[in-house]
Design an enzyme around this catalytic site. Structure first.
Site, PDB file in Angstrom:
ATOM      1  N   LYS A  33       0.843  -1.201   0.000  1.00  0.00           N
ATOM      2  CA  LYS A  33       0.000   0.000   0.000  1.00  0.00           C
ATOM      3  C   LYS A  33       0.877   1.249   0.000  1.00  0.00           C
ATOM      4  O   LYS A  33       2.083   1.175   0.261  1.00  0.00           O
ATOM      5  CB  LYS A  33      -0.926  -0.024   1.218  1.00  0.00           C
ATOM      6  CG  LYS A  33      -0.197  -0.010   2.566  1.00  0.00           C
ATOM      7  CD  LYS A  33      -1.147  -0.300   3.728  1.00  0.00           C
ATOM      8  CE  LYS A  33      -0.391  -0.323   5.050  1.00  0.00           C
ATOM      9  NZ  LYS A  33      -1.252  -0.771   6.167  1.00  0.00           N
ATOM     10  N   ARG A 128     -10.957  -0.197  14.410  1.00  0.00           N
ATOM     11  CA  ARG A 128     -10.641   0.604  13.228  1.00  0.00           C
ATOM     12  C   ARG A 128     -11.410   0.069  12.028  1.00  0.00           C
ATOM     13  O   ARG A 128     -12.264   0.737  11.491  1.00  0.00           O
ATOM     14  CB  ARG A 128      -9.125   0.596  12.985  1.00  0.00           C
ATOM     15  CG  ARG A 128      -8.648   1.654  12.023  1.00  0.00           C
ATOM     16  CD  ARG A 128      -7.145   1.644  11.851  1.00  0.00           C
ATOM     17  NE  ARG A 128      -6.655   0.422  11.212  1.00  0.00           N
ATOM     18  CZ  ARG A 128      -5.417   0.280  10.746  1.00  0.00           C
ATOM     19  NH1 ARG A 128      -4.538   1.261  10.857  1.00  0.00           N
ATOM     20  NH2 ARG A 128      -5.044  -0.858  10.182  1.00  0.00           N
ATOM     21  N   TYR A 242      15.146  31.325   7.217  1.00  0.00           N
ATOM     22  CA  TYR A 242      13.893  32.002   7.578  1.00  0.00           C
ATOM     23  C   TYR A 242      13.831  32.278   9.078  1.00  0.00           C
ATOM     24  O   TYR A 242      14.208  31.417   9.895  1.00  0.00           O
ATOM     25  CB  TYR A 242      12.699  31.117   7.211  1.00  0.00           C
ATOM     26  CG  TYR A 242      12.325  31.156   5.752  1.00  0.00           C
ATOM     27  CD1 TYR A 242      11.999  32.352   5.122  1.00  0.00           C
ATOM     28  CD2 TYR A 242      12.279  29.980   5.009  1.00  0.00           C
ATOM     29  CE1 TYR A 242      11.641  32.368   3.778  1.00  0.00           C
ATOM     30  CE2 TYR A 242      11.923  29.988   3.671  1.00  0.00           C
ATOM     31  CZ  TYR A 242      11.604  31.192   3.067  1.00  0.00           C
ATOM     32  OH  TYR A 242      11.249  31.202   1.739  1.00  0.00           O
ATOM     33  N   MET A 290      11.061  24.896   1.996  1.00  0.00           N
ATOM     34  CA  MET A 290      10.314  24.021   1.091  1.00  0.00           C
ATOM     35  C   MET A 290      11.254  23.153   0.245  1.00  0.00           C
ATOM     36  O   MET A 290      11.019  21.954   0.067  1.00  0.00           O
ATOM     37  CB  MET A 290       9.423  24.853   0.163  1.00  0.00           C
ATOM     38  CG  MET A 290       8.553  24.011  -0.741  1.00  0.00           C
ATOM     39  SD  MET A 290       7.616  24.986  -1.923  1.00  0.00           S
ATOM     40  CE  MET A 290       6.482  25.841  -0.850  1.00  0.00           C
TER      41      MET A 290
END
Ligand SMILES: *Cc1c(COP(=O)(O)O)cnc(C)c1O
Length: 345
Positions: A33, A128, A242, A290
């Site tokens: 998955k 779940r 930053y 980023m």
């Protein structure tokens, strides 16, 4: 090449599957998955298929497309989210085996795709997914008459071997399934390590294949190097990044490398991560941007062209610890824009 280089070792994945398989006397599937825990579902399932794996598990039906494209109709592809409204065409056309997890799903499946394979997911305490004891009691006869491929449940605390939840869920699973003539599955990676009582007929390891805890002796399956874009010297008292988040306490040399939170290097690692040049640790200073990280390379004797974030000196789980998370999350967040080099079978 200006993006990070992600090296994916499929031989390690196969070796990990073999090692987990050899710990049991039952069948071993593979959980692929979330794009094979970030490593690439098509590549991973192809390598595992060659090694003999014939049963794969995914989270949602859409994830089967890449696997069927790579492997064709042969392997069984099982879907943990079961048969959701809107999945019927995919389940039929791709020949998927939904792990039905509610009375509604069971009814829906038998009505829309009568005779189509399915499995049953039982809830043994995790709350779940899966049918609870009373629900199962009500529909077990009907479901078992249709010969499900598998009856399974999932352990909530298998990464903690001494947790009382493990024997509790095991007892619940026995209560709900003893005497049925259908293959049973309870264990993921953690459950395999709990020992033979937990193995039943099929195990479903995921994280252990990809080199993550709780499989401590797993072979590492990924390495990640980030290229240095620029190097600068900063004077004592100068600031970096930053928010002026880091200030040099000595004359320092800063390497700016390609990679940031858009690549899955979480901002929580600001001022916390360590990268490596060979065996020399180089601290990340200031905030994660980023696309960029700033690294203190003052103590290096040479000018680096790249720094290692995941490799011999820092495992996926080491990095996860620094980020206050787990290896599963580090792997599944591995960035899409890395230059991916996959080697092995
Ligand atoms: C993700 C998952 C697995 C695999 O678990 P690992 O801890 O990665 O081995 C097995 N079964 C179910 C139901 C899962 O959701």
């Amino acid at each position: 090449m200006s993006t990070g280089r992600l090296i994916i070792d499929l031989d390690a994945v196969v070796a990990n599957w073999r090692a987990l398989d050899s710990m049991t006397n039952c069948k071993t599937a593979a959980v692929v998955k979330a794009n094979g825990y970030g490593l690439g579902a098509a590549n991973v399932s192809k390598a595992l298929f060659k090694a003999g794996v014939r049963q794969f598990f995914i989270a949602v039906a859409e994830e089967a497309v890449a696997i069927r494209e790579e492997l064709g109709p042969k392997p069984e592809v099982c879907v943990f989210s079961g048969h959701m409204k809107g999945d019927t065409d995919l389940i039929r056309d791709l020949g998927l085996t939904p792990m039905l997890n509610s009375v509604e799903q069971l009814t829906h499946h038998l009505e829309t795709l009568p005779g189509h394979p399915f499995g049953i997911q039982l809830d043994t305490g995790m709350n779940r997914l899966g049918l609870e004891m009373q629900e199962w009691a009500a529909v077990a006869e009907l479901a078992l008459a249709q010969q499900p491929r598998l009856v399974m449940s999932h352990l909530a605390c298998a990464d903690e071997p001494d947790h009382p939840m493990n024997p509790y869920q095991l007892a619940q699973f026995h209560k709900m399934t003893d005497g049925i003539q259908v293959p049973r599955s309870l264990a993921a990676t953690g459950g395999i390590l709990l020992g033979p009582d937990y193995h039943f007929d099929l195990t479903r390891p995921g994280i252990g294949l990809y080199g993550g805890l709780p499989f401590e002796t797993a072979a590492p399956a990924v390495e990640l190097d980030l290229p240095v874009i620029q190097i600068r010297d900063v004077a004592e008292g100068e600031v970096v990044g930053y928010g002026n988040a880091w200030q040099a306490e000595r004359p320092s040399r800063i390497a700016t490398v390609s990679g940031g939170y858009a690549d899955g290097i979480t901002r929580i690692l600001s001022d916390k991560a360590t990268l490596y040049h060979g065996d020399t640790p180089c601290p990340l200073v200031g905030r994660v941007s980023m696309d960029l990280l700033t690294i203190d390379v003052t103590d290096l004797t040479e000018v680096p062209t790249k720094l290692s974030l995941i490799g011999p000196n820092q495992t996926v789980d080491d990095l996860a610890r620094a980020a206050n998370t787990i290896g599963y999350e580090v792997l599944t967040q591995l960035g899409a824009r890395y230059n991916r080099k996959t080697f092995g079978k």
